[in-house]
Design a protein around this motif. Sequence first.
Motif, short mmCIF file in Angstrom:
data_model
loop_
_atom_site.label_atom_id
_atom_site.label_comp_id
_atom_site.label_asym_id
_atom_site.label_seq_id
_atom_site.Cartn_x
_atom_site.Cartn_y
_atom_site.Cartn_z
N SER A 1 24.90 -27.38 26.71
CA SER A 1 24.36 -27.06 25.38
C SER A 1 24.17 -25.55 25.23
O SER A 1 24.51 -24.94 24.19
CB SER A 1 23.04 -27.79 25.16
N ALA A 2 23.62 -24.93 26.29
CA ALA A 2 23.41 -23.48 26.25
C ALA A 2 24.74 -22.74 26.19
O ALA A 2 24.91 -21.75 25.43
CB ALA A 2 22.61 -23.04 27.47
N ALA A 3 25.72 -23.19 26.98
CA ALA A 3 27.02 -22.53 26.98
C ALA A 3 27.73 -22.72 25.65
O ALA A 3 28.44 -21.81 25.16
CB ALA A 3 27.88 -23.11 28.11
N GLN A 4 27.52 -23.89 25.05
CA GLN A 4 28.11 -24.15 23.74
C GLN A 4 27.51 -23.22 22.67
O GLN A 4 28.23 -22.67 21.81
CB GLN A 4 27.89 -25.61 23.35
N ALA A 5 26.21 -23.01 22.76
CA ALA A 5 25.56 -22.10 21.81
C ALA A 5 26.05 -20.68 22.00
O ALA A 5 26.32 -19.94 21.02
CB ALA A 5 24.05 -22.17 22.01
N ARG A 6 26.19 -20.25 23.24
CA ARG A 6 26.70 -18.91 23.51
C ARG A 6 28.13 -18.75 23.03
O ARG A 6 28.51 -17.72 22.45
CB ARG A 6 26.61 -18.62 25.01
N LEU A 7 28.94 -19.78 23.25
CA LEU A 7 30.33 -19.73 22.82
C LEU A 7 30.42 -19.67 21.30
O LEU A 7 31.25 -18.93 20.73
CB LEU A 7 31.09 -20.95 23.34
N LEU B 1 32.32 -20.06 30.68
CA LEU B 1 31.06 -20.67 31.09
C LEU B 1 30.91 -22.09 30.51
O LEU B 1 30.41 -23.00 31.19
CB LEU B 1 29.89 -19.79 30.64
N HIS B 2 31.34 -22.23 29.27
CA HIS B 2 31.25 -23.55 28.64
C HIS B 2 32.13 -24.55 29.36
O HIS B 2 31.71 -25.69 29.64
CB HIS B 2 31.66 -23.43 27.17
N GLU B 3 33.35 -24.14 29.70
CA GLU B 3 34.27 -25.04 30.41
C GLU B 3 33.74 -25.37 31.81
O GLU B 3 33.85 -26.51 32.28
CB GLU B 3 35.65 -24.38 30.50
N MET B 4 33.16 -24.36 32.48
CA MET B 4 32.59 -24.59 33.81
C MET B 4 31.42 -25.56 33.73
O MET B 4 31.26 -26.46 34.57
CB MET B 4 32.16 -23.27 34.43
N ALA B 5 30.57 -25.39 32.70
CA ALA B 5 29.44 -26.31 32.54
C ALA B 5 29.91 -27.72 32.29
O ALA B 5 29.32 -28.69 32.80
CB ALA B 5 28.56 -25.82 31.40
#
Length: 261
Positions: A157-163, A200-204
């Motif tokens: 969720s955090a990585a999605q928000a950053r992306l 980061l999103h893909e890694m998460a």
Amino acid sequence: MQECSITHSQDINLINELQSNTMQEEAVKKSKFKPINLIIISAVVLIAAFFGVRFWMKAQHHETTDNAQIDAIITSVRSAVSGFVTEVRFTDNQFVKKGDTLALIDDKDYKAKVMQAKAMLQSAEAQTGISRSAAQAAMQNASASTISSSALQSNISAAQARLSKAQKDLDRIEKMFADGAATQQQLDAARAEWQSAKALHEMAQRQYAAATTQTTVTKSTAQAQQGQISVSGALVQQRLAELELAETQLKNTAIIAPHDG
């Protein structure tokens, strides 16, 4: 002639006297014989009456027959196990009481079976303990994996928000760059941030997928361990039954009188 007549008369008198004496003796004998006969006859009658009454009284309660048999309770006493008889504790026609030991069978093999059954029971109980420990550890691992998956889901969720922010910033910088309001350096920085956020999103997502798989595996392992507990418990019950059978067989090496007789 006169002397002869006198002599003949005397002889006749003597004969008459002898006859009279004989008759008196017979009369005396008869008078004595009658009471004795009465006593004997009376005794015979009394004896016959006594035995007759006894026979009659017995006949009221007893049957007589030439083809009779005796009713009795016969209990067959046998050994429930096989083996050599080591001791006999009774003699022919001896009276025994209920619970008396009649004979003993060699119990060495049966004692060994009891010891073996006890060892197998202890092993099964130990295996049950191991299964419980393993199941508990597996449940803890499953719980940890679930917590880790929840944390990784938060990371997604955090990585999605950053992306999403990086994508918006990149779109805005590109538009400004096209209008000449942004520099190439700002555009490159925006693109780099977007790429980093995307990575980061893909890694998460990959970490979450791996954690989810691990959680599934640990839960399956925990369930398998729980099932192993049931199997171990059933094995313990089986070992208990085997021990009870072995102990019963050992007990049956002593042949006991079932009742008095």
